[in-house]
Design a protein around this motif. Structure first.
Motif, PDB file in Angstrom:
ATOM      1  N   MET A 175       0.853  -1.186   0.000  1.00 12.56           N
ATOM      2  CA  MET A 175       0.000   0.000   0.000  1.00 12.56           C
ATOM      3  C   MET A 175       0.889   1.236   0.000  1.00 12.56           C
ATOM      4  O   MET A 175       1.910   1.281   0.692  1.00 12.56           O
ATOM      5  CB  MET A 175      -0.883   0.013   1.255  1.00 12.56           C
ATOM      6  CG  MET A 175      -1.739  -1.240   1.435  1.00 12.56           C
ATOM      7  SD  MET A 175      -3.008  -1.417   0.208  1.00 12.56           S
ATOM      8  CE  MET A 175      -4.227  -0.327   0.875  1.00 12.56           C
ATOM      9  N   ASP A 176       0.496   2.220  -0.772  1.00 12.23           N
ATOM     10  CA  ASP A 176       1.180   3.502  -0.754  1.00 12.23           C
ATOM     11  C   ASP A 176       0.577   4.364   0.326  1.00 12.23           C
ATOM     12  O   ASP A 176      -0.512   4.077   0.845  1.00 12.23           O
ATOM     13  CB  ASP A 176       1.031   4.203  -2.106  1.00 12.23           C
ATOM     14  CG  ASP A 176       1.859   3.529  -3.192  1.00 12.23           C
ATOM     15  OD1 ASP A 176       2.901   2.929  -2.863  1.00 12.23           O
ATOM     16  OD2 ASP A 176       1.458   3.604  -4.370  1.00 12.23           O
ATOM     17  N   ASP A 177       1.268   5.446   0.641  1.00 17.55           N
ATOM     18  CA  ASP A 177       0.723   6.396   1.596  1.00 17.55           C
ATOM     19  C   ASP A 177      -0.565   6.971   1.057  1.00 17.55           C
ATOM     20  O   ASP A 177      -0.739   7.151  -0.160  1.00 17.55           O
ATOM     21  CB  ASP A 177       1.714   7.531   1.835  1.00 17.55           C
ATOM     22  CG  ASP A 177       2.955   7.059   2.579  1.00 17.55           C
ATOM     23  OD1 ASP A 177       2.866   6.053   3.285  1.00 17.55           O
ATOM     24  OD2 ASP A 177       4.007   7.718   2.443  1.00 17.55           O
ATOM     25  N   VAL A 178      -1.480   7.261   1.945  1.00 18.90           N
ATOM     26  CA  VAL A 178      -2.750   7.878   1.567  1.00 18.90           C
ATOM     27  C   VAL A 178      -2.501   9.354   1.305  1.00 18.90           C
ATOM     28  O   VAL A 178      -1.861  10.047   2.105  1.00 18.90           O
ATOM     29  CB  VAL A 178      -3.802   7.697   2.683  1.00 18.90           C
ATOM     30  CG1 VAL A 178      -5.082   8.410   2.326  1.00 18.90           C
ATOM     31  CG2 VAL A 178      -4.039   6.212   2.922  1.00 18.90           C
ATOM     32  N   THR A 179      -2.978   9.812   0.180  1.00 14.25           N
ATOM     33  CA  THR A 179      -2.844  11.230  -0.134  1.00 14.25           C
ATOM     34  C   THR A 179      -4.231  11.838  -0.292  1.00 14.25           C
ATOM     35  O   THR A 179      -5.175  11.181  -0.714  1.00 14.25           O
ATOM     36  CB  THR A 179      -2.037  11.446  -1.439  1.00 14.25           C
ATOM     37  OG1 THR A 179      -2.695  10.743  -2.488  1.00 14.25           O
ATOM     38  CG2 THR A 179      -0.618  10.941  -1.280  1.00 14.25           C
ATOM     39  N   ALA A 180      -4.310  13.112   0.036  1.00 21.57           N
ATOM     40  CA  ALA A 180      -5.604  13.798  -0.048  1.00 21.57           C
ATOM     41  C   ALA A 180      -5.814  14.397  -1.405  1.00 21.57           C
ATOM     42  O   ALA A 180      -4.993  14.680  -2.162  1.00 21.57           O
ATOM     43  CB  ALA A 180      -5.690  14.865   1.020  1.00 21.57           C
TER      44      ALA A 180
END
Length: 180
Positions: A175-180
């Protein structure tokens, strides 16, 4: 768990579980760690109090063979498979049994097909579901079980492998970092 060993626990199980196996298809899976032989058959999952019963299914380790997996079905129908890496001290193994309506039953170890053999078709169970035991003194599973799953369908080889991979490998999905 602080429950004394002489205390009986009663669990309420949904009565619909007995519909599993209707139509002759079923998939059982569990992580199992075998610590050594018990008095008789080491039952992991079973709804047959005896191998000669006319209805049900079971997954056990033979009593005299610490590495011989037994897969059973209705009316004295069973096969044994000697699996390396299953005996005491071997650690956890992911076992999956797929019962197909035509009678072909597949045993998978750690996501890979170990054997496929013909058994009598699974018949809707009429007895209790036993997980790790038949009673307090005989046919007890001597080890640990985890992630027990019972499906009413005959799952595919890809499904079995994906289940194993998602549980055994932290890198199966990244999983990649969650971005807004």
């Amino acid at each position: 768990d602080e429950t004394p060993s002489n205390t009986t626990r009663v669990y309420n199980v949904d009565a619909k579980w007995t519909t599993l196996g209707t139509g002759g298809t079923l998939t059982l899976s569990t992580w199992a760690k075998f610590d050594g032989s018990s008095a008789n058959y080491n039952r992991m999952l079973s709804c047959m109090s005896d191998w000669a019963k006319p209805a049900g299914w079971e997954l056990t380790i033979q009593n005299a063979s610490v590495d011989q997996i037994t897969v059973g079905s209705s009316n004295k129908s069973q096969f044994q498979y000697t699996a390396s890496g299953v005996g005491p001290g071997s650690g956890n193994v992911y076992l999956t049994v797929v019962y197909n309506a035509g009678g072909l039953t597949q045993l998978y170890t750690n996501g890979f097909l170990a054997t496929a053999q013909s058994l009598n078709q699974v018949v809707k169970p009429t007895e209790k579901l036993y997980i790790g035991s038949l009673n307090k003194s005989a046919n007890r599973w001597n080890g640990s079980l985890d992630e027990i799953r019972i499906h009413r369908d005959a799952e595919s080889a890809d499904w079995v492998k994906a289940c194993y991979d998602t549980m055994a490998s932290a890198s199966f999905v990244t999983m990649d970092d969650v971005t807004a």
